[in-house]
Design a protein around this motif. Structure first.
Motif, PDB file in Angstrom:
ATOM      1  N   LYS A 171      -9.685  36.525 -50.603  1.00 46.55           N
ATOM      2  CA  LYS A 171      -9.646  35.455 -49.591  1.00 46.55           C
ATOM      3  C   LYS A 171      -9.201  34.144 -50.222  1.00 46.55           C
ATOM      4  O   LYS A 171      -8.377  33.401 -49.657  1.00 46.55           O
ATOM      5  CB  LYS A 171     -11.014  35.283 -48.942  1.00 46.55           C
ATOM      6  CG  LYS A 171     -11.036  34.246 -47.810  1.00 46.55           C
ATOM      7  CD  LYS A 171     -12.398  34.145 -47.171  1.00 46.55           C
ATOM      8  CE  LYS A 171     -12.372  33.202 -45.961  1.00 46.55           C
ATOM      9  NZ  LYS A 171     -11.810  31.888 -46.234  1.00 46.55           N
ATOM     10  N   ASP A 208      -5.952  32.022 -49.225  1.00 46.11           N
ATOM     11  CA  ASP A 208      -6.157  30.666 -48.706  1.00 46.11           C
ATOM     12  C   ASP A 208      -5.367  29.642 -49.507  1.00 46.11           C
ATOM     13  O   ASP A 208      -4.743  28.727 -48.950  1.00 46.11           O
ATOM     14  CB  ASP A 208      -7.645  30.299 -48.727  1.00 46.11           C
ATOM     15  CG  ASP A 208      -8.444  31.032 -47.653  1.00 46.11           C
ATOM     16  OD1 ASP A 208      -7.814  31.623 -46.755  1.00 46.11           O
ATOM     17  OD2 ASP A 208      -9.684  31.017 -47.721  1.00 46.11           O
ATOM     18  N   GLU A 268      -5.170  42.039 -46.141  1.00 47.75           N
ATOM     19  CA  GLU A 268      -6.436  42.401 -45.519  1.00 47.75           C
ATOM     20  C   GLU A 268      -7.068  43.628 -46.175  1.00 47.75           C
ATOM     21  O   GLU A 268      -7.868  44.330 -45.569  1.00 47.75           O
ATOM     22  CB  GLU A 268      -6.228  42.666 -44.021  1.00 47.75           C
ATOM     23  CG  GLU A 268      -5.763  41.429 -43.249  1.00 47.75           C
ATOM     24  CD  GLU A 268      -5.544  41.706 -41.780  1.00 47.75           C
ATOM     25  OE1 GLU A 268      -5.627  42.897 -41.393  1.00 47.75           O
ATOM     26  OE2 GLU A 268      -5.294  40.760 -41.020  1.00 47.75           O
TER      27      GLU A 268
END
Length: 216
Positions: free
Chosen positions: A40, A44, A129
């Protein structure tokens, strides 16, 4: 130019005590938590620069996953970066293939009335993902070591180093007589009842690596 690497897989289930078995399973679960946080963070920030990620996320992951040793956290960060990079590299190829598929479905629908079709969505870079199921973990050279003369492998876990007595298969030693331990990994299979150790070696010649590269 990359090193020439070869991996040998060894079932160490019978070599482990109940405590060691439990430690390895728990380590894989903690590793999974850190992996999700790092992937993540990578997406990001849209970077796979280790130094940037270390400054931005080391303290946070350390706080959320305090049981995971620092060396395993670094290995986890590297694994997350590698997987996101692989995903990004594949996006263009994947999208071209899906665009062709979608165009073909549209053409079929235009020729045949009443034919329903579902277009597959395209992928975007930095939208990785992938998940980690908590049934494995990868180790860099700081997390795994081997004393060949004593037949001992030391593996990092959340509690303490697990030392396993086992031999490298003879066929592997015969085929690759000159090598050095480069990295390792653990796989937990058959619902946790079996543990496989993966040892990856860099091949050598006359005491020197074949096409050596640095490993962080």
């Amino acid at each position: 130019m990359k090193s020439i690497l070869r991996t040998v897989n060894i079932d160490i289930t019978e070599k482990l005590s109940d405590e060691q078995h439990t430690l390895i399973i728990a380590t894989a679960q903690e590793y999974s938590k850190a992996y999700s946080m790092f992937t993540k963070l990578v997406c990001d920030l849209k970077t796979t620069d280790i130094n940037t990620l270390h400054r931005a996320g080391y303290a946070l992951v350390r706080e959320k996953v305090p049981l995971l040793p620092s060396a395993l956290q670094q290995a986890c960060m590297g694994n997350a970066c590698a997987n996101v990079l692989a995903y990004n590299s594949n996006v263009l190829h994947y999208n071209k293939r899906i665009e062709k598929r979608n165009a073909k479905l549209k053409k079929i629908a235009e020729c045949k009335e009443g034919v329903d079709y579902v277009l597959k969505p395209l992928r975007e870079q930095w939208k990785f993902e992938g998940t980690h199921k908590g049934t494995s973990y990868k180790m860099n050279r700081h997390c795994v070591s081997r004393l060949e003369d004593k037949g001992l492998t030391s593996i990092a876990t959340i509690g303490k180093r697990v030392r396993v007595s086992h031999q490298i298969p003879r066929w592997f030693d015969r085929k690759y007589p000159e090598k050095r331990l480069y990295s390792g990994g653990i796989s937990i299979v058959e619902h946790g009842s079996k543990i496989i150790l993966h040892l990856t070696y860099a091949l050598m010649r006359n005491g020197e690596d074949l096409h050596p590269i640095s490993q962080k």
